[in-house]
Design an enzyme around this catalytic site. Sequence first.
Site, mmCIF file in Angstrom:
data_model
loop_
_atom_site.group_PDB
_atom_site.id
_atom_site.type_symbol
_atom_site.label_atom_id
_atom_site.label_comp_id
_atom_site.label_asym_id
_atom_site.label_seq_id
_atom_site.Cartn_x
_atom_site.Cartn_y
_atom_site.Cartn_z
ATOM 1 N N CYS A 230 -0.123 -8.688 -3.449
ATOM 2 C CA CYS A 230 -1.029 -7.965 -2.535
ATOM 3 C C CYS A 230 -2.277 -8.779 -2.280
ATOM 4 C CB CYS A 230 -1.385 -6.607 -3.142
ATOM 5 S SG CYS A 230 -2.019 -6.716 -4.814
ATOM 6 N N GLU B 69 -3.434 1.822 -4.344
ATOM 7 C CA GLU B 69 -3.619 0.364 -4.316
ATOM 8 C C GLU B 69 -2.542 -0.173 -3.392
ATOM 9 O OE1 GLU B 69 -5.996 -1.275 -5.724
ATOM 10 O OE2 GLU B 69 -6.819 0.235 -7.061
ATOM 11 N N LYS C 11 6.813 6.286 -12.695
ATOM 12 C CA LYS C 11 7.979 6.169 -11.827
ATOM 13 C C LYS C 11 7.898 4.758 -11.227
ATOM 14 C CE LYS C 11 9.943 6.174 -7.660
ATOM 15 N NZ LYS C 11 10.592 4.872 -7.627
ATOM 16 N N GLU D 20 1.296 -7.710 6.979
ATOM 17 C CA GLU D 20 1.277 -8.318 5.650
ATOM 18 C C GLU D 20 2.531 -9.187 5.516
ATOM 19 O OE1 GLU D 20 2.042 -5.742 2.191
ATOM 20 O OE2 GLU D 20 0.544 -6.922 1.101
#
Length: 454
Positions: free
Chosen positions: A262, A228, A154, A359
Amino acid sequence: MNFKTINPSTEETIGEYELMPKEEVLSIAEQCESAFGQWKAMDISTRASYFRRLAQILRHNKDKYSKIMTLEMGKPIKQSLTEVEKCAWTAEVYADNGPKWLEDELVEADGKKHIVACEPIGVVLSIMPWNFPFWQAFRFGIPTLLAGNASVLKHSNVVPQCSLAIEESFREAGFPENLFRSVITDHDTIASLIKSGIVQGVSLTGSTYAGAKIAELAGKSLKKVVLELGGSDPFIVLEDADIEAAAKNAVTGRTINSGQSCIAAKRFIVDRKIAKEFSELFTKYMANLKVDDPMQMETDVGPLVNEDQVEQVEEQVNDAVKKGAEVLVGGKRLERKGFFYMPTVLTNVKSSMKVVKEEVFGPVAPIILANDEKEAVEVANSSEYGLGASVWTRDESKGLKIARQIEAGCVFVNSVVKSDPRMPFGGVKKSGIGRELSKYGLKEFVNVKGISVY
Ligand code: NAD
């Protein structure tokens, strides 16, 4: 319901898609489950040969796949090409090493024979983000399938063309029909799929927020998860570093994927004694980057993925400026069509600023000063994230000592953080649970079975 995809470089609509209804998604997952039986029965060396063919297919279609990626999410085309190549290489690394990494282990205990065998568990669902559309999907898919599982993907609704192209690549490589399927659907349907008896495990790469949601759903159904998630990687420059090399790599580390990675370096922790020299060089190199149409080979930084992402970066930088940060270069979006944000360096940065606490998914580099290496490590570890870290020093033993003190899934001394199929990848704290890549990734979705003979 329909949704549209938009080219982030031109703001033009690229395509319109219909979300698959729940019944269709469950039926696809059932077909996937049927394919599992035949695949599981194969010897792992036979399975490995399919991955060599997959590598060939990926290389054969490299230009086509790269263009789709850049069109849908705006990655500079030279980086899209490298991404497809890395997927092909990873398929080969697993074809070469996977059978050995998954061999039975013999253990000495009180019986005649004790064997530890790793057996596949069935259909594993992967939920993937838009930022490395091919890499994330293959980084999970290659080891998980090689271990004998089947998989439903997905993908993010930002990249449906990529999602379908990934499914097609497995088909073209001759994998058993339905062993790897892609579904374009909504979050409620994914919740039903996780709850169903078909799916045995879930791997999500994405934000910490989404990770927590999926962990909750999987937990309720007692399904294994690998997560993750986000990161705010420190990039530590010590007093004895090669400052030129550190500054050049700081640019790469911060601006890869236009800053939307990331494992991008997101907090630059620099020894006060060399901060002026480092900041000047870093700012000069950031200012020299070519920010332009991502389809051009010369482009270093493309657009961010969408308007929301630009607005979020604007908000984070404005918050820093309001709290006293100084903009050395950039600090605003580009006056042109598309979602472009200028490569930015900030100094006078404090720990209360959003650019440090959150972030930042864009080419924005806050420089934080440290008095010595002890303070640099403290600042590095003060984040709620723990994905990767990079340390710059001419003293290898000092680099190794610091590497062990940092709370992260991986630490690089004198290099930017990068993934490699031969090394484990993943995070601690809010950056995730579990590992991908290497033999550790191969063993995430297996039944580690002990067999004892007396
Ligand atoms: P996102 O969390 O918004 O979405 C990721 C995927 O999860 C998408 O497919 C999305 O549709 C799905 N999802 C989200 N909520 C869901 C729910 N409730 N039910 C089912 N599916 C759900 O992330 P994004 O914006 O696509 O990607 C950017 C984020 O991913 C960043 O935080 C980045 O750091 C992280 N990321 C982490 C890694 C890593 O390896 N640690 C790699 C790449 C990206």
